[in-house]
Write a protein that holds these residues in place. Structure first.
Motif, PDB file in Angstrom:
ATOM      1  N   TYR A  77      -7.930   7.701   4.101  1.00  0.00           N
ATOM      2  CA  TYR A  77      -7.879   6.806   5.270  1.00  0.00           C
ATOM      3  C   TYR A  77      -6.561   6.932   6.023  1.00  0.00           C
ATOM      4  CZ  TYR A  77     -12.127   4.498   3.617  1.00  0.00           C
ATOM      5  OH  TYR A  77     -13.419   4.233   3.236  1.00  0.00           O
ATOM      6  N   LEU A  78      -5.472   7.135   5.312  1.00  0.00           N
ATOM      7  CA  LEU A  78      -4.161   7.145   5.961  1.00  0.00           C
ATOM      8  C   LEU A  78      -3.871   8.441   6.713  1.00  0.00           C
ATOM      9  CD1 LEU A  78      -2.040   5.513   3.109  1.00  0.00           C
ATOM     10  CD2 LEU A  78      -2.703   4.448   5.269  1.00  0.00           C
ATOM     11  N   LYS A  79      -4.429   9.568   6.251  1.00  0.00           N
ATOM     12  CA  LYS A  79      -4.082  10.868   6.851  1.00  0.00           C
ATOM     13  C   LYS A  79      -4.531  10.980   8.303  1.00  0.00           C
ATOM     14  CE  LYS A  79      -8.256  13.420   5.520  1.00  0.00           C
ATOM     15  NZ  LYS A  79      -8.791  14.583   4.790  1.00  0.00           N
ATOM     16  N   PRO A  83       1.493  10.860   9.407  1.00  0.00           N
ATOM     17  CA  PRO A  83       1.861  12.194   8.917  1.00  0.00           C
ATOM     18  C   PRO A  83       2.112  12.170   7.411  1.00  0.00           C
ATOM     19  CG  PRO A  83       3.724  11.182  10.036  1.00  0.00           C
ATOM     20  CD  PRO A  83       2.551  10.268  10.248  1.00  0.00           C
ATOM     21  N   ILE A  84       2.161  13.357   6.814  1.00  0.00           N
ATOM     22  CA  ILE A  84       2.331  13.480   5.366  1.00  0.00           C
ATOM     23  C   ILE A  84       3.603  12.786   4.890  1.00  0.00           C
ATOM     24  CG2 ILE A  84       2.755  15.124   3.490  1.00  0.00           C
ATOM     25  CD1 ILE A  84      -0.123  15.036   4.316  1.00  0.00           C
ATOM     26  N   GLY A  85       4.700  12.941   5.653  1.00  0.00           N
ATOM     27  CA  GLY A  85       5.968  12.341   5.237  1.00  0.00           C
ATOM     28  C   GLY A  85       5.888  10.830   5.107  1.00  0.00           C
ATOM     29  N   ASP A  86       5.191  10.174   6.033  1.00  0.00           N
ATOM     30  CA  ASP A  86       5.047   8.714   5.971  1.00  0.00           C
ATOM     31  C   ASP A  86       4.159   8.306   4.797  1.00  0.00           C
ATOM     32  OD1 ASP A  86       6.694   8.255   8.092  1.00  0.00           O
ATOM     33  OD2 ASP A  86       5.100   7.942   9.561  1.00  0.00           O
ATOM     34  N   ILE A  87       3.108   9.079   4.547  1.00  0.00           N
ATOM     35  CA  ILE A  87       2.228   8.759   3.415  1.00  0.00           C
ATOM     36  C   ILE A  87       2.986   8.911   2.101  1.00  0.00           C
ATOM     37  CG2 ILE A  87       0.101   9.389   2.215  1.00  0.00           C
ATOM     38  CD1 ILE A  87      -1.025  10.347   4.856  1.00  0.00           C
ATOM     39  N   GLN A  88       3.817   9.931   2.012  1.00  0.00           N
ATOM     40  CA  GLN A  88       4.616  10.139   0.803  1.00  0.00           C
ATOM     41  C   GLN A  88       5.571   8.974   0.577  1.00  0.00           C
ATOM     42  OE1 GLN A  88       8.058  12.912   0.606  1.00  0.00           O
ATOM     43  NE2 GLN A  88       6.759  14.096  -0.783  1.00  0.00           N
ATOM     44  N   ARG A  89       6.199   8.537   1.634  1.00  0.00           N
ATOM     45  CA  ARG A  89       7.136   7.410   1.520  1.00  0.00           C
ATOM     46  C   ARG A  89       6.408   6.122   1.139  1.00  0.00           C
ATOM     47  NH1 ARG A  89      11.629   5.860   6.147  1.00  0.00           N
ATOM     48  NH2 ARG A  89      12.622   4.122   5.032  1.00  0.00           N
ATOM     49  N   LEU A  90       5.183   5.975   1.635  1.00  0.00           N
ATOM     50  CA  LEU A  90       4.413   4.774   1.358  1.00  0.00           C
ATOM     51  C   LEU A  90       3.855   4.764  -0.062  1.00  0.00           C
ATOM     52  CD1 LEU A  90       3.053   2.161   2.424  1.00  0.00           C
ATOM     53  CD2 LEU A  90       1.134   3.590   3.150  1.00  0.00           C
ATOM     54  N   LEU A  91       3.309   5.910  -0.494  1.00  0.00           N
ATOM     55  CA  LEU A  91       2.633   5.964  -1.791  1.00  0.00           C
ATOM     56  C   LEU A  91       3.511   6.502  -2.921  1.00  0.00           C
ATOM     57  CD1 LEU A  91      -0.916   7.289  -0.779  1.00  0.00           C
ATOM     58  CD2 LEU A  91      -0.164   4.922  -1.081  1.00  0.00           C
ATOM     59  N   GLY A  92       4.713   6.993  -2.587  1.00  0.00           N
ATOM     60  CA  GLY A  92       5.597   7.532  -3.615  1.00  0.00           C
ATOM     61  C   GLY A  92       5.835   6.583  -4.782  1.00  0.00           C
ATOM     62  N   PRO A  93       6.260   5.349  -4.507  1.00  0.00           N
ATOM     63  CA  PRO A  93       6.466   4.410  -5.619  1.00  0.00           C
ATOM     64  C   PRO A  93       5.183   4.109  -6.391  1.00  0.00           C
ATOM     65  CG  PRO A  93       7.601   3.662  -3.648  1.00  0.00           C
ATOM     66  CD  PRO A  93       6.740   4.810  -3.226  1.00  0.00           C
ATOM     67  N   MET A  94       4.036   4.244  -5.712  1.00  0.00           N
ATOM     68  CA  MET A  94       2.766   3.997  -6.397  1.00  0.00           C
ATOM     69  C   MET A  94       2.545   5.015  -7.517  1.00  0.00           C
ATOM     70  SD  MET A  94       0.076   1.840  -5.977  1.00  0.00           S
ATOM     71  CE  MET A  94      -0.080   1.468  -4.241  1.00  0.00           C
ATOM     72  N   THR A  95       3.005   6.243  -7.299  1.00  0.00           N
ATOM     73  CA  THR A  95       2.805   7.296  -8.291  1.00  0.00           C
ATOM     74  C   THR A  95       3.777   7.199  -9.458  1.00  0.00           C
ATOM     75  OG1 THR A  95       4.278   8.840  -7.155  1.00  0.00           O
ATOM     76  CG2 THR A  95       1.975   8.842  -6.487  1.00  0.00           C
ATOM     77  N   TYR A 156      -5.495   1.785  22.981  1.00  0.00           N
ATOM     78  CA  TYR A 156      -4.281   0.959  23.071  1.00  0.00           C
ATOM     79  C   TYR A 156      -4.132   0.082  21.830  1.00  0.00           C
ATOM     80  CZ  TYR A 156      -0.959  -2.456  24.879  1.00  0.00           C
ATOM     81  OH  TYR A 156       0.142  -3.262  25.055  1.00  0.00           O
ATOM     82  N   ASP A 157      -5.266  -0.424  21.366  1.00  0.00           N
ATOM     83  CA  ASP A 157      -5.254  -1.239  20.142  1.00  0.00           C
ATOM     84  C   ASP A 157      -4.798  -0.399  18.948  1.00  0.00           C
ATOM     85  OD1 ASP A 157      -6.208  -3.789  18.664  1.00  0.00           O
ATOM     86  OD2 ASP A 157      -7.286  -2.183  17.646  1.00  0.00           O
ATOM     87  N   MET A 158      -5.331   0.812  18.845  1.00  0.00           N
ATOM     88  CA  MET A 158      -4.961   1.700  17.745  1.00  0.00           C
ATOM     89  C   MET A 158      -3.488   2.103  17.831  1.00  0.00           C
ATOM     90  SD  MET A 158      -8.345   4.123  17.721  1.00  0.00           S
ATOM     91  CE  MET A 158      -7.574   5.322  16.647  1.00  0.00           C
ATOM     92  N   ILE A 165       2.509  -0.028  11.960  1.00  0.00           N
ATOM     93  CA  ILE A 165       2.527   0.644  10.658  1.00  0.00           C
ATOM     94  C   ILE A 165       3.811   1.440  10.493  1.00  0.00           C
ATOM     95  CG2 ILE A 165       1.450   2.473   9.294  1.00  0.00           C
ATOM     96  CD1 ILE A 165      -1.247   1.573  10.440  1.00  0.00           C
ATOM     97  N   GLU A 166       4.207   2.182  11.522  1.00  0.00           N
ATOM     98  CA  GLU A 166       5.430   2.991  11.458  1.00  0.00           C
ATOM     99  C   GLU A 166       6.660   2.116  11.249  1.00  0.00           C
ATOM    100  OE1 GLU A 166       3.903   6.640  14.376  1.00  0.00           O
ATOM    101  OE2 GLU A 166       5.120   4.996  15.163  1.00  0.00           O
ATOM    102  N   LYS A 167       6.680   0.987  11.911  1.00  0.00           N
ATOM    103  CA  LYS A 167       7.817   0.072  11.755  1.00  0.00           C
ATOM    104  C   LYS A 167       7.897  -0.461  10.320  1.00  0.00           C
ATOM    105  CE  LYS A 167       9.759  -4.269  13.535  1.00  0.00           C
ATOM    106  NZ  LYS A 167      11.138  -3.742  13.524  1.00  0.00           N
ATOM    107  N   LEU A 168       6.745  -0.800   9.755  1.00  0.00           N
ATOM    108  CA  LEU A 168       6.710  -1.304   8.375  1.00  0.00           C
ATOM    109  C   LEU A 168       7.143  -0.217   7.385  1.00  0.00           C
ATOM    110  CD1 LEU A 168       3.363  -3.312   8.522  1.00  0.00           C
ATOM    111  CD2 LEU A 168       5.684  -4.262   8.456  1.00  0.00           C
TER     112      LEU A 168
END
Length: 263
Positions: A77-79, A83-95, A156-158, A165-168
């Motif tokens: 869903y996130l891809k 981008p990959i870098g943001d997903i890594q930063r988001l899910l890194g601690p999860m792993t 515009y909504d997206m 999301i980027e700010k968070l």
């Protein structure tokens, strides 16, 4: 207007799967999300890339666990948004902090429960946007302009939500997998040193703590004591003569001859 497939928590297999089984599972449960039949939900190449980029941990014996599949669902869903870098930063601690079947399952179940009411929020938001467009560009007057305006409002909504999301993500702490790995190695090293220190205090000795004694006799008749203090640490100490009897040399022969002459 659209139908979205999803994976309920109970459908995620608790057994480990090979990569072909993982791709087949994802395709069976999310095929309704495809834009065309040729689209792929997940491929072996995608999974290998996710592993190389540390989005998911490497499989054990080429098999993927329930935790791996949950992460792959998040990435699916996130891809499309990040981008990959943001997903890594988001899910890194999860792993690293939550990669446990019980923890991962609890988190997925909780997020799944949140998705249900959110779907109706999305539906209501999309219907409201359509109503606003209809007032300015009635569909019966110009269907093309009606769709253009509707797509723009949805885009515009997206875009607005993507910026949120980027700010968070930017507020999350930096995730450096190499630094994290080095910290884990240092932690294990410190724990091992602590165990070794504790063993030394209790008086236990390992293989290198054994003391072996041996007496060797050289050509000169001297006894030598060898003390082993470790694998590489040897110490030799002269302990004196092995026997009181000494072999007769030239001096002893001359003394015997003088005694014989006197007699």
């Amino acid at each position: 207007m659209i139908r979205l497939d999803f994976i309920v928590p109970e459908d995620i297999p608790a057994i480990e799967l090979y990569v072909d089984q993982v791709t087949r599972f994802m395709d069976q449960h999310l095929s309704g999300n495809k834009r065309s039949e040729e689209d792929k939900i997940l491929t072996k190449t995608m999974i290998n890339n996710y592993t190389k980029n540390r989005l998911i941990p490497p499989p054990e014996m080429k098999r993927y666990s329930k935790e791996h599949i949950i992460l792959l669902i998040y990435i699916y869903y996130l891809k499309n948004v990040l981008p990959i870098g943001d997903i890594q930063r988001l899910l890194g601690p999860m792993t690293t902090d939550f990669f446990d079947e019980e923890k991962m399952s609890e988190i997925y179940e909780s997020i799944y429960e949140l998705e249900k009411p959110q779907y109706f929020n999305i539906e209501a938001s999309a219907a409201k946007a359509a109503s606003l467009v209809e007032k300015k560009f009635p569909k019966d007057q110009d269907e093309y302009l009606n769709k253009v305006a509707y797509i723009y409002l949805l885009g515009y909504d997206m875009f607005s939500k993507k910026r949120l999301i980027e700010k968070l993500i930017d507020e999350l702490p930096e995730y450096d997998p190499k630094a994290r790995k080095a910290a884990e190695a240092e932690k294990k090293k410190a724990a091992a040193a602590g165990r070794a220190q504790k063993t030394g205090k209790t008086g236990k000795t390992g293989k290198t703590g054994r003391v072996a004694k041996a007496v060797k006799t050289g050509k000169t008749g001297k006894a030598v004591k060898t003390v082993k203090t470790g694998k590489a640490g040897k110490k030799t100490v002269n302990t004196g003569t092995k026997s009181a009897a000494k072999p007769a040399g030239r001096g002893a022969g001359r003394t015997a001859a003088r005694d014989e002459g006197k007699q």
